[in-house]
Write an enzyme that holds these catalytic residues in place. Structure first.
Site, PDB file in Angstrom:
ATOM      1  N   GLU A   8      41.612 -56.529-111.442  1.00 42.25           N
ATOM      2  CA  GLU A   8      42.602 -57.495-110.909  1.00 42.25           C
ATOM      3  C   GLU A   8      41.939 -58.475-109.944  1.00 42.25           C
ATOM      4  O   GLU A   8      42.528 -58.885-108.943  1.00 42.25           O
ATOM      5  CB  GLU A   8      43.807 -56.776-110.306  1.00 42.25           C
ATOM      6  N   GLY A   9      40.692 -58.797-110.246  1.00 42.30           N
ATOM      7  CA  GLY A   9      39.924 -59.739-109.433  1.00 42.30           C
ATOM      8  C   GLY A   9      38.957 -59.001-108.535  1.00 42.30           C
ATOM      9  O   GLY A   9      39.376 -58.210-107.684  1.00 42.30           O
TER      10      GLY A   9
ATOM     11  N   LEU B 111      44.966 -60.636-120.049  1.00 38.28           N
ATOM     12  CA  LEU B 111      44.338 -61.881-119.582  1.00 38.28           C
ATOM     13  C   LEU B 111      42.842 -61.852-119.940  1.00 38.28           C
ATOM     14  O   LEU B 111      42.321 -62.760-120.576  1.00 38.28           O
ATOM     15  CB  LEU B 111      44.527 -62.017-118.056  1.00 38.28           C
ATOM     16  N   THR B 112      42.177 -60.758-119.546  1.00 40.36           N
ATOM     17  CA  THR B 112      40.715 -60.679-119.638  1.00 40.36           C
ATOM     18  C   THR B 112      40.202 -60.778-121.074  1.00 40.36           C
ATOM     19  O   THR B 112      40.777 -60.229-122.004  1.00 40.36           O
ATOM     20  CB  THR B 112      40.257 -59.337-119.025  1.00 40.36           C
TER      21      THR B 112
ATOM     22  N   ALA C 124      36.224 -64.400-120.115  1.00 36.22           N
ATOM     23  CA  ALA C 124      37.228 -64.715-119.090  1.00 36.22           C
ATOM     24  C   ALA C 124      37.461 -63.482-118.230  1.00 36.22           C
ATOM     25  O   ALA C 124      38.316 -62.650-118.517  1.00 36.22           O
ATOM     26  CB  ALA C 124      38.536 -65.165-119.742  1.00 36.22           C
TER      27      ALA C 124
ATOM     28  N   GLN D   5      29.866 -32.347 -84.524  1.00 35.22           N
ATOM     29  CA  GLN D   5      30.314 -33.696 -84.215  1.00 35.22           C
ATOM     30  C   GLN D   5      29.980 -34.686 -85.351  1.00 35.22           C
ATOM     31  O   GLN D   5      30.716 -35.640 -85.593  1.00 35.22           O
ATOM     32  CB  GLN D   5      29.665 -34.166 -82.910  1.00 35.22           C
TER      33      GLN D   5
ATOM     34  N   ARG E 282      34.192 -24.302 -94.751  1.00 33.28           N
ATOM     35  CA  ARG E 282      32.759 -24.139 -95.014  1.00 33.28           C
ATOM     36  C   ARG E 282      32.034 -23.704 -93.730  1.00 33.28           C
ATOM     37  O   ARG E 282      32.146 -24.364 -92.692  1.00 33.28           O
ATOM     38  CB  ARG E 282      32.193 -25.471 -95.499  1.00 33.28           C
TER      39      ARG E 282
ATOM     40  N   SER F 106      36.189 -62.990-114.049  1.00 33.55           N
ATOM     41  CA  SER F 106      36.497 -63.661-112.778  1.00 33.55           C
ATOM     42  C   SER F 106      37.014 -65.070-113.040  1.00 33.55           C
ATOM     43  O   SER F 106      37.883 -65.572-112.334  1.00 33.55           O
ATOM     44  CB  SER F 106      35.229 -63.735-111.908  1.00 33.55           C
TER      45      SER F 106
HETATM   46  N1  COS Z   1      49.649 -69.070-107.301  1.00 30.73           N
HETATM   47  C1  COS Z   1      50.082 -70.234-107.841  1.00 30.73           C
HETATM   48  N2  COS Z   1      49.245 -71.158-108.354  1.00 30.73           N
HETATM   49  C2  COS Z   1      47.928 -70.908-108.307  1.00 30.73           C
HETATM   50  C3  COS Z   1      47.407 -69.732-107.763  1.00 30.73           C
HETATM   51  C4  COS Z   1      48.330 -68.795-107.237  1.00 30.73           C
HETATM   52  N3  COS Z   1      47.918 -67.641-106.698  1.00 30.73           N
HETATM   53  N4  COS Z   1      46.064 -69.752-107.850  1.00 30.73           N
HETATM   54  C5  COS Z   1      45.751 -70.921-108.433  1.00 30.73           C
HETATM   55  N5  COS Z   1      46.880 -71.629-108.706  1.00 30.73           N
HETATM   56  C6  COS Z   1      46.983 -72.941-109.317  1.00 30.73           C
HETATM   57  C7  COS Z   1      46.230 -73.982-108.507  1.00 30.73           C
HETATM   58  O1  COS Z   1      47.027 -74.528-107.480  1.00 30.73           O
HETATM   59  C8  COS Z   1      45.866 -74.996-109.551  1.00 30.73           C
HETATM   60  O2  COS Z   1      46.999 -75.795-109.783  1.00 30.73           O
HETATM   61  P1  COS Z   1      46.867 -77.376-110.118  1.00 30.73           P
HETATM   62  O3  COS Z   1      46.284 -77.452-111.493  1.00 30.73           O
HETATM   63  O4  COS Z   1      48.256 -77.875-110.039  1.00 30.73           O
HETATM   64  O5  COS Z   1      45.963 -77.949-109.069  1.00 30.73           O
HETATM   65  C9  COS Z   1      45.626 -74.158-110.793  1.00 30.73           C
HETATM   66  O6  COS Z   1      46.329 -72.935-110.588  1.00 30.73           O
HETATM   67  C10 COS Z   1      44.162 -73.858-111.026  1.00 30.73           C
HETATM   68  O7  COS Z   1      43.671 -73.235-109.843  1.00 30.73           O
HETATM   69  P2  COS Z   1      42.131 -73.194-109.466  1.00 30.73           P
HETATM   70  O8  COS Z   1      41.534 -74.557-109.662  1.00 30.73           O
HETATM   71  O9  COS Z   1      42.005 -72.566-108.133  1.00 30.73           O
HETATM   72  O10 COS Z   1      41.573 -72.237-110.620  1.00 30.73           O
HETATM   73  P3  COS Z   1      40.152 -71.642-110.863  1.00 30.73           P
HETATM   74  O11 COS Z   1      39.866 -71.778-112.307  1.00 30.73           O
HETATM   75  O12 COS Z   1      39.176 -72.224-109.885  1.00 30.73           O
HETATM   76  O13 COS Z   1      40.354 -70.068-110.581  1.00 30.73           O
HETATM   77  C11 COS Z   1      40.634 -68.019-109.335  1.00 30.73           C
HETATM   78  C12 COS Z   1      40.885 -69.551-109.433  1.00 30.73           C
HETATM   79  C13 COS Z   1      39.176 -67.694-109.146  1.00 30.73           C
HETATM   80  C14 COS Z   1      41.430 -67.584-108.111  1.00 30.73           C
HETATM   81  C15 COS Z   1      41.179 -67.338-110.592  1.00 30.73           C
HETATM   82  O14 COS Z   1      40.364 -67.650-111.705  1.00 30.73           O
HETATM   83  C16 COS Z   1      41.239 -65.834-110.449  1.00 30.73           C
HETATM   84  O15 COS Z   1      42.175 -65.310-109.871  1.00 30.73           O
HETATM   85  N6  COS Z   1      40.250 -65.121-111.008  1.00 30.73           N
HETATM   86  C17 COS Z   1      40.273 -63.679-111.069  1.00 30.73           C
HETATM   87  C18 COS Z   1      41.006 -63.263-112.281  1.00 30.73           C
HETATM   88  C19 COS Z   1      41.315 -61.823-112.290  1.00 30.73           C
HETATM   89  O16 COS Z   1      41.946 -61.296-111.392  1.00 30.73           O
HETATM   90  N7  COS Z   1      40.870 -61.166-113.365  1.00 30.73           N
HETATM   91  C20 COS Z   1      41.156 -59.786-113.553  1.00 30.73           C
HETATM   92  C21 COS Z   1      41.885 -59.660-114.819  1.00 30.73           C
HETATM   93  S1  COS Z   1      43.488 -59.158-114.674  1.00 30.73           S
HETATM   94  S2  COS Z   1      43.295 -57.219-114.641  1.00 30.73           S
END
Ligand code: COS
Length: 384
Positions: free
Chosen positions: A363-364, A124-125, A129, A278, A267, A131
């Protein structure tokens, strides 16, 4: 505390612990120093039938779920968070297939993971891309019966070592988060290569590598779910694998705690064991409280997810935050209990402290987790 594990879960935990104590602990410091990938340990895990604990029996697994996966990760991480990550990273790469794969995709890939013959990775990352998961710029363009992938994925756990990659790419730039799709890409596909290998602070026995796609053609059958579902595939996967990060953090914390308790009983300063002071006792007590609270939340969250519950984002994020913040605190305190020795590489706690840090980030980040938790709380409030 007794968590009333089933006989099979207890067996999985005990077997993982034995492997951790006998095979991983003796090499953990060396693998960390050399940044060596643990192929030999993966073979042991495969021979012990632990690679498929979270995969359905029809695909050669043991038919467990997130909880069974977490039990393995926790025990392996007690000995080495980095070595455990090759296992956990495969779970992350496999869950998109478990959750969204069709019969053909599951039949092809899941037995390979369950048998331990192949590792998986999740892509994904990217540079832009992190957070902001919707910042993905890798593209996938349909051309006849194939998708053509172009772009670079960054910091991919198991990169280069895994054979199976689940990749999030953009299929329609105009559709925002609904413009992404998820694909399975096999190692060895023309146009798919590996770039920079990272030199990391911790989890050094795990490899973190760039994935490079240059006009990489994959059959359109490798699309997971449907076009436009990629963001959901990623989010639903992370909801199920963040408890795995929590389990890794929990194991690292437990390992550091055990070293600190043992050391404090050996130790001697001021003619007494330091465990009689303590100041040390209170540190150990706080470690134990935080670890047990984390374990209770991690286990319960896993069971909740395995029950088939739909709304799991908040709980998954909460257990990841609690366990990873605990791991950072406990490992830092373990270094403090060992004092100067704790700072030296001859003792395992400085490595555990380095390994713990990433669990607050990947993972976030824990800041993103807190956003997820808060947004879910607000949503719950508004629907009351
Ligand atoms: N399950 C199902 N659907 C989800 C969801 C979830 N956990 N989280 C978001 N969605 C859906 C939303 O409902 C929204 O749907 P609609 O388009 O129908 O409204 C869509 O996905 C977009 O969601 P949102 O607007 O919340 O997205 P953002 O771009 O604001 O991002 C976060 C949300 C910050 C939560 C997301 O970008 C994230 O998880 N970031 C961290 C990423 C990460 O973990 N990176 C590490 C790499 S992996 S090792």
């Amino acid at each position: 505390m007794n968590y009333f594990l089933t006989e099979e879960q207890q067996m999985i935990k005990d077997l993982s612990k034995t492997i951790a104590d006998e095979k991983i602990a003796p090499v953990a410091i060396q693998y960390d120093e050399e940044g060596k990938f643990p192929n030999d340990i993966i073979k042991i895990l495969a021979d012990s039938d632990l690679c498929g604990v979270y995969i359905e029996e029809q695909y050669g697994g043991l038919g467990g779920g997130i909880f069974e996966m977490a039990l393995v990760i926790e025990e392996l991480s007690r000995a080495c968070g980095g070595i455990a990550l090759s296992y956990a990273g495969t779970g992350l790469g496999t869950f998109p297939i478990i959750l969204f794969g069709n019969d053909e995709q599951k039949n092809k890939y899941l037995p390979q993971v369950a048998s331990g013959k192949k590792l998986a990775a999740f892509g994904l990352t990217e540079a832009n891309a992190g957070s902001d998961a919707a910042g993905v710029q890798t593209t996938a363009e349909l051309d006849g019966d194939e998708y053509i992938l172009n772009g670079t994925k960054q910091w991919i756990t198991n990169g280069g070592e895994a054979d199976i990659y689940t990749i999030i790419a953009c299929t329609n730039k105009t559709k925002g988060s609904r413009g992404f799709s998820a694909f399975i890409v096999d190692k060895g596909t023309l146009g798919f290569s590996f770039g920079k290998k990272e030199n990391k602070m911790g989890i050094r026995a795990s490899c973190t590598v760039e994935l490079v796609f240059e006009n990489c053609r994959i059959p359109k059958e490798n699309l997971l779910a449907r076009e436009g579902m990629g963001f959901i595939v990623a989010m639903k996967t992370l909801d199920r694998t963040r408890p795995g990060v929590a389990a890794q953090a929990l194991g690292i914390a437990q390992g550091a705690f055990e070293v600190a308790v043992k050391y404090s009983g050996e130790r001697v300063q001021f003619r007494q064991k330091i465990s009689s002071f303590q100041a040390i006792q209170h540190i150990l007590a706080d470690m134990a409280i935080q670890i047990e609270a984390s374990r209770a939340l991690v286990y319960q969250t896993c069971k909740f997810i395995d029950s088939g519950a739909k709304n799991i984002s908040k709980d998954s994020a909460m257990c990841k935050v609690l366990a990873s913040d605990t791991a950072m605190k406990v490992t830092t305190d373990a270094v403090q209990v060992l004092g100067g020795y704790g700072y030296m590489k001859e003792y395992p706690v400085e490595k555990m402290m380095r390994d713990a840090k990433i669990t607050q980030i990947y993972e976030g980040t824990n800041q993103i987790q807190r956003n997820v938790i808060a947004l879910e709380l607000i949503k719950e409030q508004s629907t009351k």
